[in-house]
Design an enzyme around this catalytic site. Structure first.
Site: not given
Length: 110
Positions: A60, A62, A79, A81, A90
Site C-alpha cells: 500500500c 498510502c 494489496c 490489504c 481501502c
C-alpha cells in the site's frame, strides 16, 4: 489516464499494466469501484507498481512504514490489504463500495 507522459520513467510499464489488470479484476470480483477522481486511482496504481518493482510486492503506497521490507513480509498491507479483504475498507481509495461518496461507476481504466 496513465500515459507515457506522466509515468515515472523508473517504473516498468509492464508492471503498471499488470497492476491495472489486477485492479480491474479485483474491483469486478468484489463489487467495488474506482475513485471518482481519476488522479487518485492513477496515483495509487503508480505507487503500487513502484513498490512491486522495488520490493517485489504491491505494498500500500498510502501509508508510512519504518521498514517496507519488514511490512511486506507481514503481508498485512500488501494489496489487497487485510482491511480491504475483510471489511472492504481501502485506505488508498482504490477500491470503494458503491455507497461511498467518492465512488465512481468505473471498474476499468478504459
Amino acid at each position: 489516464m496513465i500515459t507515457k507522459n506522466n509515468i515515472n520513467d523508473d517504473i516498468n510499464p509492464k508492471i503498471i499494466d499488470s497492476m491495472k489488470q489486477f485492479a480491474e479484476s479485483y474491483a469486478k470480483s468484489t463489487n467495488t469501484y474506482f475513485c471518482c477522481d481519476i488522479e487518485v486511482t492513477e496515483s495509487v496504481i503508480l505507487g503500487l507498481s513502484k513498490n512491486k518493482q522495488t520490493f517485489g510486492a504491491p505494498l500500500c503506497p498510502c501509508r508510512y512504514y519504518d521498514n517496507k521490507v519488514d511490512e511486506i513480509s507481514l503481508a498485512y498491507w500488501n494489496c489487497p490489504c487485510v482491511p480491504m479483504r475483510e471489511r472492504k475498507e481501502c485506505h488508498c481509495m482504490l477500491f470503494l463500495t458503491p455507497t461511498n461518496e467518492f465512488s465512481s461507476t468505473r471498474q476499468t481504466f478504459n
